[in-house]
Design a protein around this motif. Structure first.
Motif, short mmCIF file in Angstrom:
data_model
loop_
_atom_site.label_atom_id
_atom_site.label_comp_id
_atom_site.label_asym_id
_atom_site.label_seq_id
_atom_site.Cartn_x
_atom_site.Cartn_y
_atom_site.Cartn_z
N VAL A 59 -12.15 3.95 17.04
CA VAL A 59 -11.04 4.88 17.25
C VAL A 59 -10.71 4.90 18.73
O VAL A 59 -11.61 4.99 19.58
N GLU A 60 -9.41 4.85 19.07
CA GLU A 60 -9.03 4.86 20.48
C GLU A 60 -7.76 5.65 20.73
O GLU A 60 -6.90 5.80 19.85
N THR A 61 -7.67 6.19 21.96
CA THR A 61 -6.41 6.64 22.54
C THR A 61 -6.19 5.78 23.78
O THR A 61 -6.98 4.88 24.07
N GLU A 62 -5.13 6.08 24.53
CA GLU A 62 -4.91 5.34 25.77
C GLU A 62 -6.03 5.62 26.78
O GLU A 62 -6.27 4.81 27.68
N GLU A 63 -6.69 6.77 26.64
CA GLU A 63 -7.69 7.19 27.63
C GLU A 63 -9.13 6.91 27.22
O GLU A 63 -9.99 6.67 28.08
N HIS A 64 -9.42 7.01 25.93
CA HIS A 64 -10.80 6.93 25.46
C HIS A 64 -10.90 6.10 24.19
O HIS A 64 -9.93 5.95 23.44
N SER A 65 -12.11 5.56 23.97
CA SER A 65 -12.35 4.81 22.72
C SER A 65 -13.79 5.08 22.26
O SER A 65 -14.71 5.16 23.08
#
Length: 264
Positions: A19-25
């Motif tokens: 799972v990822e966002t632009e900031e974290h994964s």
């Protein structure tokens, strides 16, 4: 912020979700060897050394097989509740204390714009829990390894945009199959795994207007088939007035092949 995910592997031989966002994964579980996990990450064009951490659901080997090796190799933070940490003692080797974090049951941790919520499930592990990811108004629910879906769980997971939902076995295949009776009884019990039909009944009570995708996960390699799971779930949902392919779509997962990296 956009939430993306891939079910890297799902089934009785090993489980892992990215799972990822632009900031974290984050990696949720690492139930395959380090080498296998590397290969899966390559298939979705991602790298494990870039992970923000690993989230653990419970201590069964199909969820933590590669955990210790991966955490040590890439110096990754690992998050689990206290009972799961104790249950993993001796199973994953030594994880440096500075990489060990406690993530309690029914709590929320925030990582920038990403909120990760935990909830308990009914499974024969120390304190099994799964995760809901909230980001940018979107909601991703991961729920497998549970013998049933309680009203409390339904309240937490309702109206998600995307579900990765256990559809473990066909009851008749399990009853007629080669497993010894004590194993069959465990799977069918309240601390085992949900069947195709029971999964669909639970889905019918939580899907909402936001729901667009349901991934059928943790299929038994001996007691289920992808086509059968999809057909059984679709038929049961239809009997409840929910038409797969219209309001939402059903997707397969696989023990060896990742799903495409997809926006929630």
């Amino acid at each position: 912020m956009t939430l993306h995910f891939s079910v890297l592997a799902s089934g009785s031989t090993g489980n892992a979700i990215y799972v990822e966002t632009e900031e974290h994964s984050f990696l949720v579980d690492s139930g395959l060897s380090g080498k296998q996990m590397d290969a899966l990450f390559q298939q979705i064009d991602r790298r494990m050394d870039k992970l923000s951490g690993i989230l653990v659901t419970h201590e069964h080997s199909d969820h933590i097989k590669g955990l210790g090796v991966i955490a040590r190799k890439y110096k990754l933070p690992v998050y689990a509740n206290e009972k799961t940490w104790r249950a993993m003692d001796g199973l994953i080797g030594e994880v440096p204390v500075e990489q060990k974090f406690t993530f309690g049951m029914e709590t929320v941790k925030s990582f920038g714009s990403l909120d990760i919520e935990t909830f308990g499930v009914s499974h024969d592990a120390a304190e099994p829990m799964f995760y809901v990811f909230h980001c940018g108004g979107k909601k991703l629910v991961l729920i497998t390894d549970t013998g049933y879906v309680s009203d409390r769980m339904k309240g937490i997971i309702s109206n998600a945009d995307t579900y990765v939902f256990e559809s473990n076995h066909d009851v008749q295949m399990l009853r007629m199959g080669r497993y010894p009776w004590n194993v069959k009884r465990r799977i069918l019990g309240d601390f085992g795994h949900v069947s195709n039909e029971d999964a669909a009944i639970a889905m019918s009570e939580v899907v909402g207007d936001n729901t667009k995708r349901i991934y059928l996960a943790h299929l038994s390699q001996d007691n289920n088939i992808k086509d059968l799971a999809r057909m059984s779930v679709a038929q049961t949902l239809e009997s409840k007035g929910l038409i797969a392919g219209e309001q939402f779509s059903l997707y397969d997962t696989d023990p060896k092949v990742p799903t495409a990296l997809t926006a929630v």
